[in-house]
Each structure stands twice: as C-alpha cells, then as structure tokens.
Enzyme design. Structure first.
Site, PDB file in Angstrom:
ATOM      1  N   SER A  21       0.740  -1.255   0.050  1.00 35.02           N
ATOM      2  CA  SER A  21       0.190   0.068   0.143  1.00 35.02           C
ATOM      3  C   SER A  21       0.778   1.193   0.053  1.00 35.02           C
ATOM      4  O   SER A  21       0.354   2.326  -0.677  1.00 35.02           O
ATOM      5  CB  SER A  21      -1.081  -0.034   1.308  1.00 35.02           C
ATOM      6  OG  SER A  21      -0.329   0.358   2.192  1.00 35.02           O
ATOM      7  N   ASN A  22       2.155   1.235   0.705  1.00 35.95           N
ATOM      8  CA  ASN A  22       2.990   2.309   0.700  1.00 35.95           C
ATOM      9  C   ASN A  22       3.509   2.588  -0.802  1.00 35.95           C
ATOM     10  O   ASN A  22       3.654   3.735  -1.337  1.00 35.95           O
ATOM     11  CB  ASN A  22       3.985   2.066   1.699  1.00 35.95           C
ATOM     12  CG  ASN A  22       3.657   2.661   3.115  1.00 35.95           C
ATOM     13  OD1 ASN A  22       3.303   4.024   3.122  1.00 35.95           O
ATOM     14  ND2 ASN A  22       3.296   1.806   3.833  1.00 35.95           N
ATOM     15  N   ILE A  97      16.820  -7.507   5.866  1.00 43.72           N
ATOM     16  CA  ILE A  97      17.899  -6.707   6.398  1.00 43.72           C
ATOM     17  C   ILE A  97      18.886  -6.422   5.361  1.00 43.72           C
ATOM     18  O   ILE A  97      19.752  -7.656   5.106  1.00 43.72           O
ATOM     19  CB  ILE A  97      18.328  -7.305   7.917  1.00 43.72           C
ATOM     20  CG1 ILE A  97      17.140  -7.029   8.799  1.00 43.72           C
ATOM     21  CG2 ILE A  97      19.477  -6.344   8.186  1.00 43.72           C
ATOM     22  CD1 ILE A  97      17.387  -7.545  10.170  1.00 43.72           C
ATOM     23  N   LEU A  98      19.318  -5.521   5.023  1.00 41.85           N
ATOM     24  CA  LEU A  98      20.287  -5.140   4.205  1.00 41.85           C
ATOM     25  C   LEU A  98      21.746  -5.032   4.675  1.00 41.85           C
ATOM     26  O   LEU A  98      21.898  -4.502   5.813  1.00 41.85           O
ATOM     27  CB  LEU A  98      20.140  -3.776   3.230  1.00 41.85           C
ATOM     28  CG  LEU A  98      18.868  -3.719   2.332  1.00 41.85           C
ATOM     29  CD1 LEU A  98      18.340  -2.288   1.879  1.00 41.85           C
ATOM     30  CD2 LEU A  98      18.916  -4.524   1.032  1.00 41.85           C
ATOM     31  N   ASN A 112      13.234   4.520   5.097  1.00 38.00           N
ATOM     32  CA  ASN A 112      12.627   3.494   5.448  1.00 38.00           C
ATOM     33  C   ASN A 112      11.308   4.037   6.311  1.00 38.00           C
ATOM     34  O   ASN A 112      11.319   5.007   6.881  1.00 38.00           O
ATOM     35  CB  ASN A 112      13.055   2.578   6.385  1.00 38.00           C
ATOM     36  CG  ASN A 112      12.328   1.296   6.706  1.00 38.00           C
ATOM     37  OD1 ASN A 112      11.465   0.972   5.931  1.00 38.00           O
ATOM     38  ND2 ASN A 112      12.186   0.931   8.055  1.00 38.00           N
ATOM     39  N   HIS A 114       8.443   3.017   9.240  1.00 39.98           N
ATOM     40  CA  HIS A 114       8.410   2.036  10.201  1.00 39.98           C
ATOM     41  C   HIS A 114       7.045   2.434  11.296  1.00 39.98           C
ATOM     42  O   HIS A 114       6.748   3.661  11.351  1.00 39.98           O
ATOM     43  CB  HIS A 114       9.712   2.123  11.495  1.00 39.98           C
ATOM     44  CG  HIS A 114       9.670   1.102  12.231  1.00 39.98           C
ATOM     45  ND1 HIS A 114       9.957   0.060  12.168  1.00 39.98           N
ATOM     46  CD2 HIS A 114       9.405   1.164  13.807  1.00 39.98           C
ATOM     47  CE1 HIS A 114       9.933  -0.939  13.033  1.00 39.98           C
ATOM     48  NE2 HIS A 114       9.614  -0.093  14.111  1.00 39.98           N
ATOM     49  N   SER A 141       7.234   6.573  11.673  1.00 42.11           N
ATOM     50  CA  SER A 141       8.500   7.410  11.437  1.00 42.11           C
ATOM     51  C   SER A 141       8.930   6.939  10.002  1.00 42.11           C
ATOM     52  O   SER A 141       9.132   5.736   9.561  1.00 42.11           O
ATOM     53  CB  SER A 141       9.457   6.966  12.478  1.00 42.11           C
ATOM     54  OG  SER A 141       8.931   6.899  13.766  1.00 42.11           O
ATOM     55  N   GLU A 147      23.354   1.026   9.033  1.00 41.63           N
ATOM     56  CA  GLU A 147      23.450  -0.532   9.279  1.00 41.63           C
ATOM     57  C   GLU A 147      22.893  -0.789  10.991  1.00 41.63           C
ATOM     58  O   GLU A 147      22.780  -2.063  10.943  1.00 41.63           O
ATOM     59  CB  GLU A 147      24.982  -0.787   9.576  1.00 41.63           C
ATOM     60  CG  GLU A 147      25.572   0.124  10.380  1.00 41.63           C
ATOM     61  CD  GLU A 147      27.157   0.179  10.278  1.00 41.63           C
ATOM     62  OE1 GLU A 147      27.979  -0.172  11.042  1.00 41.63           O
ATOM     63  OE2 GLU A 147      27.578   0.671   9.352  1.00 41.63           O
ATOM     64  N   ASP A 150      16.336   0.079  12.068  1.00 40.44           N
ATOM     65  CA  ASP A 150      15.333   1.122  12.457  1.00 40.44           C
ATOM     66  C   ASP A 150      15.933   2.246  13.414  1.00 40.44           C
ATOM     67  O   ASP A 150      15.411   2.876  14.586  1.00 40.44           O
ATOM     68  CB  ASP A 150      14.269   0.444  13.450  1.00 40.44           C
ATOM     69  CG  ASP A 150      13.458  -0.516  12.597  1.00 40.44           C
ATOM     70  OD1 ASP A 150      13.470  -0.223  11.182  1.00 40.44           O
ATOM     71  OD2 ASP A 150      13.121  -1.516  12.997  1.00 40.44           O
TER      72      ASP A 150
END
Ligand code: GRF
Length: 192
Positions: A21-22, A97-98, A112, A114, A141, A147, A150
C-alpha cells in the site's frame, strides 16, 4: 542528500515484501509535478508479494530476488540499480535486512517507513507491543537507513491516539493511513 536538479526527477527504487500500500501511494505521489522522484524499479524478495501487481498496473520494472545468499543477492540488486540509474531507495514494508556494505554504497540515499514512534518499538510487531503496554499513543516514522536496524536519523513522525477499543489490527489500519501521508511528505522534505 542529492537534491532535485531542474525538473529532472530522481530515479528511485522501492523495495517491498508484502501488500504494497505504501508502494502504491508512492507511485501515485511520484506522478505529481511536485514529486522529486520517479519510480523506475520495484524490488521484492518474494514473488508472492501482493504489491508486485502495482508494477504491472503502472508499468514499472520489477525484479524479484530470493535472499538465500545475501552477498550474491545484493550484488545482483546493485547491478539492476546501476542498470536503471537508481539514485534513491525507499523501503516500504521490506522484510529483509540489508548489509552494511550495501547500505554504505547508498549512504544517505535509503529511507524506510516504520510503524512506530521510533526509537520506541524497533523491529517487528510494533502495534501488538503498543497495545500490550497500554500505550496512549502510537504512530509512524520515516528515517534514514543505517546499518543499525530502525536507528537512522528520523526525517518525520506522526503521532496518533490509541483508542480504548483499538486492537493491533485497527491500530495498524489507522497508522497506515498516516504512513501514506508522511512518506511522500518526508521525500519532499529531504529532496526538494
Ligand atoms: C507498513 O506498516 C510499514 O510501516 C511496515 O510494513 C507495512 C507495510 O505495508 N514497514 P504495505 O506493504 O506498504 O501495505
């Protein structure tokens, strides 16, 4: 951060894992005149991501990668990002997770969304935790990706009240509505 130069939009990739949806909201935003970004690539870690339908609907290139081997996968992703001259990345419900290395290559260019008022509730199940803790407020947020999960600099937040009757589903719905407002607003804030 790269700012919008002239009328040229910044080529952007959106990374998703789920409903999208985002993603849909960002695609619609990207088509507006005041949007500093165009969305040129959609990356997903699963062919089952419902959000991939927006790639077809809006005729945007999509690439699916299984993250069995992170280093190899990221190498392949970087090739695609290069190919499509991507200069900005929006994570939107992306569940992988990159690596530090990948993030370093796009320093200051990955953001990102969150579903919590960071630094509260990093990681998963944010709404369940807020309800369980009888919090009065929840929110979302937009932040830079670093790295540390969040934990990057916050660009924008929106706080909402949790009603007595709220459960994690109703709260998620309310927060998502706000996510759709602050994600584009954050992009304007940092890129325009
Ligand atoms: C959103 O709540 C987002 O904040 C979180 O995952 C959810 C993705 O929703 N990271 P959608 O796929 O954009 O609908």
């Amino acid at each position: 951060m790269t700012k919008l130069i002239g009328s040229k939009k910044i080529k952007t990739a959106v990374f998703i894992s789920g409903t999208g949806s985002n993603l849909k909201n960002l695609i619609k935003f990207s088509k507006k005149r005041n949007s500093p970004i165009s969305i040129d690539l959609i990356v997903s870690n699963s062919s089952k991501s419902k959000g991939l339908k927006y790639a077809d609907q809006f005729k945007i290139k999509k690439k699916i990668f299984n993250f069995d081997h992170v280093t190899n996968t990221e190498r392949k992703i970087l090739i695609q990002l290069n190919k499509y001259e991507i200069n900005f990345i929006c994570l939107a419900g992306f569940m992988k997770i990159l690596s530090k290395n990948f993030i370093k290559k796009f320093k200051g260019k990955i953001i990102n969304i969150h579903p919590s008022l960071l630094p509260k509730y990093k990681g998963l199940n944010t709404h369940e935790r807020a309800i369980k803790n009888k919090d009065k407020f929840a929110g979302c947020s937009v932040h830079y990706v670093t790295e540390k999960l969040d934990s990057g600099k916050i660009i924008m937040q929106k706080k909402i009240k949790i009603a007595n009757k709220d459960n994690s589903y109703s709260l998620a719905k309310k927060v998502l509505k706000q996510e759709h407002k602050i994600y584009p607003a954050s992009i304007i804030k940092i890129l325009n």
